[in-house]
Design a protein around this motif. Structure first.
Motif, mmCIF file in Angstrom:
data_model
loop_
_atom_site.group_PDB
_atom_site.id
_atom_site.type_symbol
_atom_site.label_atom_id
_atom_site.label_comp_id
_atom_site.label_asym_id
_atom_site.label_seq_id
_atom_site.Cartn_x
_atom_site.Cartn_y
_atom_site.Cartn_z
ATOM 1 N N PHE A 1 0.832 -1.207 0.000
ATOM 2 C CA PHE A 1 0.000 0.000 0.000
ATOM 3 C C PHE A 1 0.866 1.257 0.000
ATOM 4 C CE2 PHE A 1 0.492 -1.560 4.323
ATOM 5 C CZ PHE A 1 0.941 -0.453 5.010
ATOM 6 N N THR A 2 2.167 1.091 -0.280
ATOM 7 C CA THR A 2 3.082 2.223 -0.341
ATOM 8 C C THR A 2 3.845 2.193 -1.655
ATOM 9 O OG1 THR A 2 4.909 0.999 0.671
ATOM 10 C CG2 THR A 2 3.389 2.126 2.151
ATOM 11 N N ASN A 3 4.615 3.248 -1.908
ATOM 12 C CA ASN A 3 5.467 3.288 -3.087
ATOM 13 C C ASN A 3 6.579 2.253 -2.974
ATOM 14 O OD1 ASN A 3 3.993 5.428 -4.105
ATOM 15 N ND2 ASN A 3 5.324 6.966 -3.188
ATOM 16 N N LEU A 4 6.939 1.666 -4.124
ATOM 17 C CA LEU A 4 7.948 0.614 -4.127
ATOM 18 C C LEU A 4 9.329 1.211 -4.394
ATOM 19 C CD1 LEU A 4 5.988 -2.020 -6.260
ATOM 20 C CD2 LEU A 4 5.801 -1.502 -3.837
ATOM 21 N N ARG A 5 9.790 2.088 -3.497
ATOM 22 C CA ARG A 5 11.052 2.773 -3.760
ATOM 23 C C ARG A 5 11.842 2.978 -2.467
ATOM 24 N NH1 ARG A 5 10.663 4.539 -8.990
ATOM 25 N NH2 ARG A 5 12.689 5.558 -8.878
ATOM 26 N N VAL A 6 13.150 3.147 -2.647
ATOM 27 C CA VAL A 6 14.045 3.569 -1.581
ATOM 28 C C VAL A 6 14.483 4.988 -1.900
ATOM 29 C CG1 VAL A 6 16.372 3.257 -0.669
ATOM 30 C CG2 VAL A 6 14.853 1.309 -0.872
ATOM 31 N N GLY A 7 14.586 5.846 -0.882
ATOM 32 C CA GLY A 7 14.968 7.237 -1.104
ATOM 33 C C GLY A 7 16.251 7.599 -0.389
ATOM 34 N N ALA B 1 24.327 11.703 3.839
ATOM 35 C CA ALA B 1 23.004 11.343 3.317
ATOM 36 C C ALA B 1 22.502 10.124 4.060
ATOM 37 C CB ALA B 1 23.066 11.067 1.818
ATOM 38 N N ILE B 2 21.204 9.862 3.938
ATOM 39 C CA ILE B 2 20.577 8.697 4.570
ATOM 40 C C ILE B 2 19.732 7.989 3.524
ATOM 41 C CG2 ILE B 2 18.938 7.901 6.313
ATOM 42 C CD1 ILE B 2 19.788 10.272 8.038
ATOM 43 N N ALA B 3 19.950 6.687 3.394
ATOM 44 C CA ALA B 3 19.143 5.864 2.487
ATOM 45 C C ALA B 3 18.183 5.022 3.316
ATOM 46 C CB ALA B 3 20.030 4.953 1.646
ATOM 47 N N SER B 4 16.884 5.036 2.949
ATOM 48 C CA SER B 4 15.882 4.286 3.701
ATOM 49 C C SER B 4 14.643 4.110 2.833
ATOM 50 C CB SER B 4 15.530 5.019 4.998
ATOM 51 O OG SER B 4 14.672 4.242 5.808
ATOM 52 N N GLU B 5 13.649 3.319 3.353
ATOM 53 C CA GLU B 5 12.369 3.181 2.661
ATOM 54 C C GLU B 5 11.808 4.561 2.376
ATOM 55 O OE1 GLU B 5 10.284 0.824 1.463
ATOM 56 O OE2 GLU B 5 10.931 -0.998 2.453
ATOM 57 N N ILE B 6 11.199 4.711 1.220
ATOM 58 C CA ILE B 6 10.682 6.014 0.825
ATOM 59 C C ILE B 6 9.659 6.530 1.828
ATOM 60 C CG2 ILE B 6 8.878 4.997 -0.615
ATOM 61 C CD1 ILE B 6 10.851 8.233 -1.288
ATOM 62 N N LEU B 7 8.908 5.609 2.465
ATOM 63 C CA LEU B 7 7.900 6.074 3.420
ATOM 64 C C LEU B 7 8.544 6.606 4.693
ATOM 65 C CD1 LEU B 7 4.952 6.103 2.725
ATOM 66 C CD2 LEU B 7 4.567 4.302 4.384
ATOM 67 N N TYR B 8 9.687 6.034 5.104
ATOM 68 C CA TYR B 8 10.420 6.597 6.244
ATOM 69 C C TYR B 8 10.964 7.980 5.886
ATOM 70 C CZ TYR B 8 10.357 1.904 8.303
ATOM 71 O OH TYR B 8 9.967 0.710 8.829
ATOM 72 N N ILE B 9 11.469 8.117 4.650
ATOM 73 C CA ILE B 9 11.989 9.412 4.217
ATOM 74 C C ILE B 9 10.878 10.460 4.198
ATOM 75 C CG2 ILE B 9 13.082 10.646 2.314
ATOM 76 C CD1 ILE B 9 14.951 8.755 3.747
ATOM 77 N N ARG B 10 9.709 10.070 3.639
ATOM 78 C CA ARG B 10 8.593 11.012 3.584
ATOM 79 C C ARG B 10 8.105 11.361 4.985
ATOM 80 N NH1 ARG B 10 3.969 9.506 -0.510
ATOM 81 N NH2 ARG B 10 3.322 11.519 0.339
ATOM 82 N N SER B 11 8.103 10.373 5.853
ATOM 83 C CA SER B 11 7.702 10.633 7.236
ATOM 84 C C SER B 11 8.677 11.595 7.898
ATOM 85 C CB SER B 11 7.642 9.322 8.013
ATOM 86 O OG SER B 11 7.342 9.552 9.365
ATOM 87 N N PHE B 12 9.964 11.413 7.661
ATOM 88 C CA PHE B 12 10.977 12.302 8.217
ATOM 89 C C PHE B 12 10.833 13.714 7.672
ATOM 90 C CE2 PHE B 12 15.219 14.119 7.235
ATOM 91 C CZ PHE B 12 15.583 14.495 8.523
ATOM 92 N N LEU B 13 10.642 13.842 6.354
ATOM 93 C CA LEU B 13 10.511 15.158 5.751
ATOM 94 C C LEU B 13 9.240 15.873 6.188
ATOM 95 C CD1 LEU B 13 11.747 14.387 2.115
ATOM 96 C CD2 LEU B 13 12.975 15.570 3.937
#
Length: 827
Positions: free
Chosen positions: A523-529, A688-700
């Motif tokens: 149910f989330t984007n299939l990406r790492v950011g 930089a930090i690499a993580s699940e895109i949803l963690y990145i979006r949550s952080f931002l």
């Protein structure tokens, strides 16, 4: 037995009859064996009474197996070796019939078996007089398909025959593209506790349709336990094969009560006067021995036995008229088998004939267990694979050819989903309470109910999807607390042990985890950011675009250019003459003014113009590159990850810190919370930090976009999903709801609610080129060209000056010589 004895006496009185011995192997202690034997003797008496002109008479030799299959094999071998039997009737069980297959190379006499399963065709002398039970499986699959059910659980007996039949049932459903969620084998004499334990496991899978292919005793145990566990309530669809429904009338009232609403397939026998007559005789002779019995109808074995004896008697007589006169009795076995395969007559069970070693059947009854018995709701016609309301008349207006069915719970509506209430228990949901991204997943206490509920983006998605299913079941959320050394894989292991019904939270779907649980679609984007800190305000930022060595080299070349121009021009160009301070000022001004093309001094030498032209080109490249790099640096802090592909697989809510000073060690630091992300980036500890895109979006979403930015993404993850027990239909049903939420915009609205911060996306993937700081190595070609040109013109200029000096000095010496000669002449 009296009828058989009377027949034998009658035959002995008339020596013109030929006596044909037939062995009978039955379990005389079982009701099936007793009824089958009664029908065999009645069939012999009835046939010879109606056909007194026949020249042969059958004489029975009875053997009682007492329910032990090895005895059946022993008696059969004894019949074939020590007696003169020309055929064998029985045994009635599949297990006993299978033992007779070892006699394949020893027998040449037909064996008429009551086994309903299809055993090996490599033994042509074993003939199945009972209907093949596999023919109903296609009908069951067709009925389930017509009711639009999509999850089926198959339950069979844990025997060799049960395992084979389970495979046949699964194949029938696969032909209809119906998924069999699970196949469970129960021991024949399973205890009540074992049955309840196994049914509870099946109950948690949330399947709608159960197909039961077990003997009546095991079926009674299964349905009794299912009723106690609430599995015979509304929403369930139970289908029973003829292995049970053929003997439904012999089951006790308690068993029938527990089966209310079940639908079964049963062998069909058309009503006739002869059939009613046989039933009346059996009631008088057999059922009268037990006046308290509730049996009302005759079981199929009795009818099959009756018709089989008719066929055998006719075949024996046919052999007598064609071959017996010239052959011994010991050689008629093969001929008898041949004649049995040719028999074709209308018996009690409709048309009787063999095809591929079995009797054929055209139709089966479909019955609905209601009240104290069953109610016929239609027929399954095997030739056309369709359901009929009445024989020869189709009525597709109700249940696709069947009359209205009353399902468990007393409803006539076809079950398409069922309540998840499991015997008063709530659905147990495991929630990992270790995630520190509160806007993704958090556990809160509802002040009204004082119960733990999930919140955050993942929690809201689950609540919305589960509420749409409208199961009306309570949910118990059990927190899974984080400890050192514990990861989300431990949560999956707990799920695999079936301690909980589901696990929700920020679970990344991986191939390894999918071996142990069933995930919904992500149910989330299939990406790492990758996220980086933005450039802070710095009064010296204008120096960053060029490396130190490039600054030094550029400055030196400016000075060298000024010196070259001065050296060439100051001899002849008035603008480069004057005092020493004036000449230095003019030279430096001219050199640095070329940076902005503002030099106004007129150059008189072509060499100077040549040098300046090349240098202006170098300056053009330098200034344009400087401008581009500075613009990028003012937008986002650059990361020195050179040609490195980041492989990332989230096993827990962890971010990976990347440091451009040590790119060989990509996993330099693990970060577990948004606060950790911010501190690590702000302090410069990581670039930089690499993580699940949803963690990145949550952080931002929690921090200002003036401080941090998403600079790259790559599709190297499977996204988040909810985990359910292996085989649970909830995974598929929740997936459907998530798809609906994505289509109608609900999922997007939840994203905006929890992750609504607007962030800048600079680069969409790792393949996009990142701006680099300019260094001397990258521009050394330009400096080489400019330096060579300056050095060359300087050398040429020096050469010209030296030559002029030489000519000047030479000219001066000649003048002095002429002056000397003139003075001498005057003197």
């Amino acid at each position: 037995m009296l009828l058989s004895y009377q027949s034998m006496l009658t035959a002995n009185e008339d020596q013109s009859y030929k006596m044909i011995q037939v062995g009978v192997i039955l379990d005389m202690e079982s009701s099936v064996g007793k009824v089958a034997y009664s029908c065999i003797t009645m069939a012999i008496a009835d046939f010879y009474t109606s056909n007194p002109h026949y020249k042969t008479r059958i004489v029975l030799s009875i053997r009682d197996t007492k329910g032990k299959p090895l005895r059946a094999l022993s008696y059969a071998r004894d019949f074939l070796e020590n007696t003169k039997v020309q055929a064998i009737i029985g045994p009635e069980s599949t297990a006993e019939a299978r033992f007779l297959e070892v006699l394949e190379d020893e027998t040449n006499k037909p064996i008429l078996s009551f086994s309903t399963s299809l055993y090996s065709n490599q033994t042509p002398y074993i003939l199945g007089i009972a209907r093949d039970e596999t023919i109903q499986f296609k009908g069951i699959a067709a009925m389930v398909e017509s009711f639009k059910a999509n999850n089926v659980i198959v339950i069979c007996e844990d025997t060799t025959n049960g395992r084979e039949m389970a495979t046949c049932i699964v194949s029938a459903f696969q032909e209809k593209n119906i998924h069999v969620t699970y196949t469970r084998l129960f021991p024949t004499y399973a205890s009540k506790e074992h049955v309840r334990e196994e049914l509870h496991k099946l109950q948690t899978m949330q399947a709608t349709v159960f197909v039961i292919h077990t003997p009546p005793s095991l079926s009674s145990n299964l349905f009794s336990s299912a009723k106690e566990m609430g599995m015979m309530d509304e929403g369930y669809m139970w289908t029973v094969t003829s292995k049970t429904t053929n003997f439904l009338d012999s089951m006790d009232a308690e068993a029938i009560e527990s089966m209310q609403g079940a639908v079964g397939f049963r062998s069909y026998f058309p009503s006739s006067t002869k059939l009613h007559g046989l039933v009346s005789k059996l009631r008088k002779e057999h059922y009268a021995l037990n006046p308290f019995t509730d049996n009302k109808e005759i079981d199929p074995n009795a009818i099959w036995a009756y018709d089989a004896v008719y066929a055998l008697v006719m075949a024996v007589e046919k052999v007598q008229t064609t071959k017996l006169a010239s052959s011994s009795l010991a050689t008629i076995g093969t001929s008898l088998l041949s004649q049995m395969l040719r028999v074709n007559f209308h018996g009690l069970g409709s048309e009787f004939k063999f095809m591929n070693g079995r009797t054929v059947s055209k139709a089966m009854e479909v019955v609905n267990v209601i009240g104290k018995g069953d109610r016929r709701v239609g027929y399954y016609w095997m030739d056309t694979n369709e359901f009929l309301n009445k024989i020869g008349k189709s009525n597709s207006s109700s249940n696709h050819g069947l009359e209205s069915i009353i399902w468990p719970g007393g409803t006539t509506t076809i079950p398409n989903k069922r309540m998840l209430q499991t015997n008063g228990k709530k659905l147990r949901i495991l929630f990992p309470n270790s995630s520190r991204f509160r806007n993704l997943a958090q556990l809160i206490v509802d002040p009204r109910t004082n119960q733990s509920v999930v919140s955050g983006f993942c929690g809201d998605v689950f609540n919305a999807a589960f509420s749409s299913l409208d199961y009306g079941v309570g949910v118990e959320v059990v927190p899974f607390y984080y400890k050192d050394g514990v990861t989300y894989n431990n949560v999956i292991e707990t799920m695999y042990l079936k301690e909980y019904d589901a696990a929700i939270g920020d679970f990344t779907i991986t191939s390894n985890r999918s071996l142990y649980v069933d995930f919904t679609l992500p149910f989330t984007n299939l990406r790492v950011g990758i996220v980086s800190r933005n450039t802070k305000n710095n009064i010296w930022i204008f120096l960053d675009p060029l490396s130190n060595n490039l600054w030094i080299a550029t400055s030196c070349f400016f000075l060298f250019l000024g010196f070259v121009i001065w050296f060439i021009e100051h001899h002849t160009n008035e603008e480069f003459k004057g005092s020493t301070s004036q000449q230095i000022g003019t030279t430096l001004w001219f050199a640095f003014s070329t940076l902005v093309y503002a030099h106004q001094e007129k150059l008189q030498s072509n060499l100077s113009r040549f040098v300046v032209t090349i240098w202006v080109f170098v300056v053009l490249v330098l200034t344009s590159s400087y401008t581009a790099t500075l613009s990028s640096l003012l937008t986002v802090q650059q990361i020195g990850i050179k040609e490195m592909s980041i492989r990332f697989q989230s096993i827990s809510p962890v971010g990976v810190g990347l440091n451009k000073m040590n790119v060989a060690e990509a996993w330099s630091e693990k970060l577990y919370a948004p606060e950790d992300y911010a501190k690590a980036l702000a302090s410069g500890r990581v670039d930089a930090i690499a993580s699940e895109i949803l963690y990145i979006r949550s952080f931002l979403a929690m921090y200002s976009d003036r401080d941090f930015s998403l600079i790259a993404t790559t599709p190297t993850t499977n996204g988040f999903g909810f985990a359910f027990q292996k085989g649970s239909s909830l995974a598929k049903e929740m997936t459907i709801q998530i798809e609906k939420m994505r289509e109608d915009g609900t999922l997007k609205a939840l994203e905006n609610k929890w992750l609504n911060h607007q962030y800048g996306m600079i680069s969409k993937d790792f393949s996009s080129p990142s701006p680099k700081i300019l260094n001397l190595y990258g521009l050394q070609g330009l400096f080489l060209i400019s330096g060579v040109s300056m050095a060359s013109t300087l050398l040429v200029s020096i050469f010209h000056i030296v030559r002029e000096k030489w000519y000047t000095l030479r000219g001066s010496s000649k003048i002095h010589a002429l002056d000397s000669d003139a003075d001498t002449l005057v003197i």
